[in-house]
Scaffold this active site. Structure first.
Site, mmCIF file in Angstrom:
data_model
loop_
_atom_site.group_PDB
_atom_site.id
_atom_site.type_symbol
_atom_site.label_atom_id
_atom_site.label_comp_id
_atom_site.label_asym_id
_atom_site.label_seq_id
_atom_site.Cartn_x
_atom_site.Cartn_y
_atom_site.Cartn_z
ATOM 1 C CD GLU A 116 -2.652 -1.324 2.520
ATOM 2 O OE1 GLU A 116 -3.849 -1.606 2.382
ATOM 3 O OE2 GLU A 116 -2.107 -1.135 3.622
ATOM 4 C CG ASP A 171 -7.139 -6.739 4.434
ATOM 5 O OD1 ASP A 171 -7.680 -6.404 5.501
ATOM 6 O OD2 ASP A 171 -7.171 -6.042 3.416
#
Length: 399
Positions: free
Chosen positions: A152, A168
Site C-alpha cells: 500500500e 488482511d
C-alpha cells in the site's frame, strides 16, 4: 499533509491511514521538498518462482478523488462506470519481471495499492460505487485460488509512504524500500530466513484454532493466512478467542485507572479510563467524560472497528487506536499507562493476537502491519521520505 481515516476499501487497510497516522505522530516533510508527478518503482523478482508475474497500480487520485489505475508509465486512468451486478474492470495488469530479473515502472500521486499475482491475472470488478477489491475470505471470490499480495502506498506533494501489510492476510513475501532524497536507502518487510514457512507452521501449532486461518489451493499449495478478523467473521477462528483477556481487562479497570497518552509529541494530553457496568468511560484532566466504549468482542479488537471504532478526530480516535493496540498486544493488564513503549512486553499473555505475534517474531527488523493500528508506537513496516528518488518492491523467496 492530508489526513485520511483508517478504514477498509472494502477490507481493513493499513495504508488508508498512512497520512493520518504519520500526522498523529508528528512526521512532516522538508518544507522545500519537491515531489514529481511520478516516481520510479523498481520491481525485483527474487521469488524463485517460474510463473508469470502480473503487477497492478490501483488507487484514488488525491487531486480529483477519482478511482482508477496507472499504466507502466505512471499515467492515471479513471475506471469506467461499473454496474450491478459488478462488471469486469479493464485489464490494468503490467507484465512483471521473470524470476531473477527486475523491471522499473513509474507510480503516480495517489493513495492505493500495488498488487502482484503469480501465474494468473487478478479478477477485478466495478460496481456503481467503484472498484471491488479481492475478498479471499469469501470462498466464491474469483481470486480465492490465486497466489497474490499487495503493498500500500501514498504519494503526494508531502512525499512517499510505502508499506508491507498483513492487516488482511499474510501471503506472498516481499520487501519495500525507498531511495531517500539524501541518497540513502530505507527498507522494511523482509522475513527472516525460513520465516515464510515458519509463520504457517507456527499458526498450525498454536492451540485455540489459529491453524484455521491458513488457506490452501485444492492441489495443497499454501496460499495465505487470513487475518484473525476474517477468521472470526468466517468461523475459521472461534469468536470467543479473546473473551478471557477482554473480561480480565474490564474487571481490572473497574478498580484501577487506565491512563492513555495518545500523542507521542503531546505528553501532557492524557485521558483516564474506568469501567462502570459494561462501559469504559474516559475523562480528560478536568474530569469531564470525553468518550465511552462498550466491552468489545474479538472482531472489534482484531478489526479495530465497531465497538472500538476510531473516527478521524482528536479524542475518541486516538484513544481507540491506543486501546486497540493494547488489546492486540495484550499489554493492558501489565501496564496501566498506554501505549506500552516496549515491544518486549507485547504478546506475553496466553490470550493474545497470535497471528500478529507470529508475524512480528519472524520479521528481520521486527516490524509489521499485522493489525490496523500496528503503527501505534512505530512498530509498523513502513518506509517514508519527503523527497523520494525511487521506490522498491522486492518479491522475496518462499522459504
Amino acid at each position: 499533509m492530508l489526513t485520511m481515516p483508517k478504514h477498509r476499501w472494502p477490507a481493513v487497510s493499513a495504508a488508508a491511514a498512512l497520512l493520518g497516522a504519520l500526522l498523529t505522530f508528528g512526521t512532516s516533510p522538508p518544507a522545500d521538498a519537491a515531489v514529481p508527478a511520478t516516481i520510479p518503482l523498481q520491481i525485483t523478482n527474487d521469488s524463485g518462482r517460474g510463473e508469470a508475474l502480473h503487477i497492478y497500480t490501483l488507487g484514488t487520485s488525491l487531486t480529483t478523488g477519482q478511482q482508477g489505475w496507472a499504466d507502466a508509465n505512471g499515467t492515471f486512468h479513471p475506471w469506467p462506470a461499473g454496474g450491478n451486478p459488478p462488471t469486469p474492470a479493464p485489464d490494468a495488469s503490467i507484465a512483471g519481471p521473470s524470476a531473477g530479473q527486475s523491471r522499473t515502472i513509474r507510480i503516480p500521486k495517489l493513495s492505493g495499492r500495488i498488487y502482484f499475482s503469480y501465474g494468473q491475472k487478478l479478477d477485478f470488478r466495478l460496481t456503481t460505487g467503484g472498484l471491488v477489491q479481492p475478498a479471499v475470505q469469501n470462498p466464491s471470490d474469483p481470486n480465492r485460488n490465486i497466489l497474490f499480495n499487495w503493498s500500500e502506498y501514498t504519494l503526494n506533494d508531502a512525499g512517499l509512504w510505502l508499506n508491507s501489510t498483513q492487516v488482511d492476510m499474510f501471503s506472498a513475501p516481499y520487501t519495500v524500500g525507498v531511495r531517500r532524497g539524501d541518497g540513502g536507502l530505507s527498507s522494511t518487510g523482509r522475513l527472516e530466513p525460513g520465516g515464510y514457512n515458519g509463520v504457517f507452521n507456527a499458526l498450525r501449532a498454536q492451540s485455540g484454532g489459529w491453524g484455521g486461518l491458513v488457506q490452501t489451493r485444492p492441489d495443497g499449495t499454501v496460499l495465505r493466512a487470513l487475518s484473525p478478523l476474517y477468521g472470526v467473521e468466517t468461523g475459521a477462528l472461534p469468536a470467543s478467542v479473546m473473551n478471557d483477556y477482554i473480561n480480565r481487562v474490564w474487571q481490572k479497570y473497574a478498580t484501577t485507572t487506565l491512563t492513555v497518552t495518545p500523542f507521542a509529541n503531546q505528553p501532557g494530553t492524557k485521558y483516564f479510563g474506568r469501567v462502570s457496568g459494561n462501559v469504559m468511560n474516559f475523562t480528560n484532566s478536568s474530569g469531564a467524560v470525553v468518550t465511552s466504549f462498550q466491552k468489545p468482542d474479538a472482531g472489534s479488537v482484531f478489526g479495530c472497528h465497531r465497538l472500538l471504532d476510531a473516527p478521524n478526530d482528536q479524542v475518541r480516535g486516538p484513544i481507540s487506536r491506543t486501546l486497540c493496540a493494547g488489546f492486540n498486544r495484550s499489554t493492558l493488564l501489565t501496564n496501566p499507562d498506554q501505549p506500552d513503549a516496549s515491544a518486549a512486553n507485547f504478546y506475553q499473555d496466553a490470550v493474545t493476537n497470535h497471528y500478529a505475534r507470529i508475524i512480528h517474531d519472524r520479521m528481520a527488523d521486527g516490524k509489521a502491519y499485522a493489525f490496523a493500528f500496528d503503527d501505534v508506537g512505530h512498530h509498523e513496516s513502513l518506509v517514508h521520505d519527503g523527497a523520494p528518488q525511487q521506490a522498491y518492491l522486492t518479491l522475496d523467496p518462499f522459504n
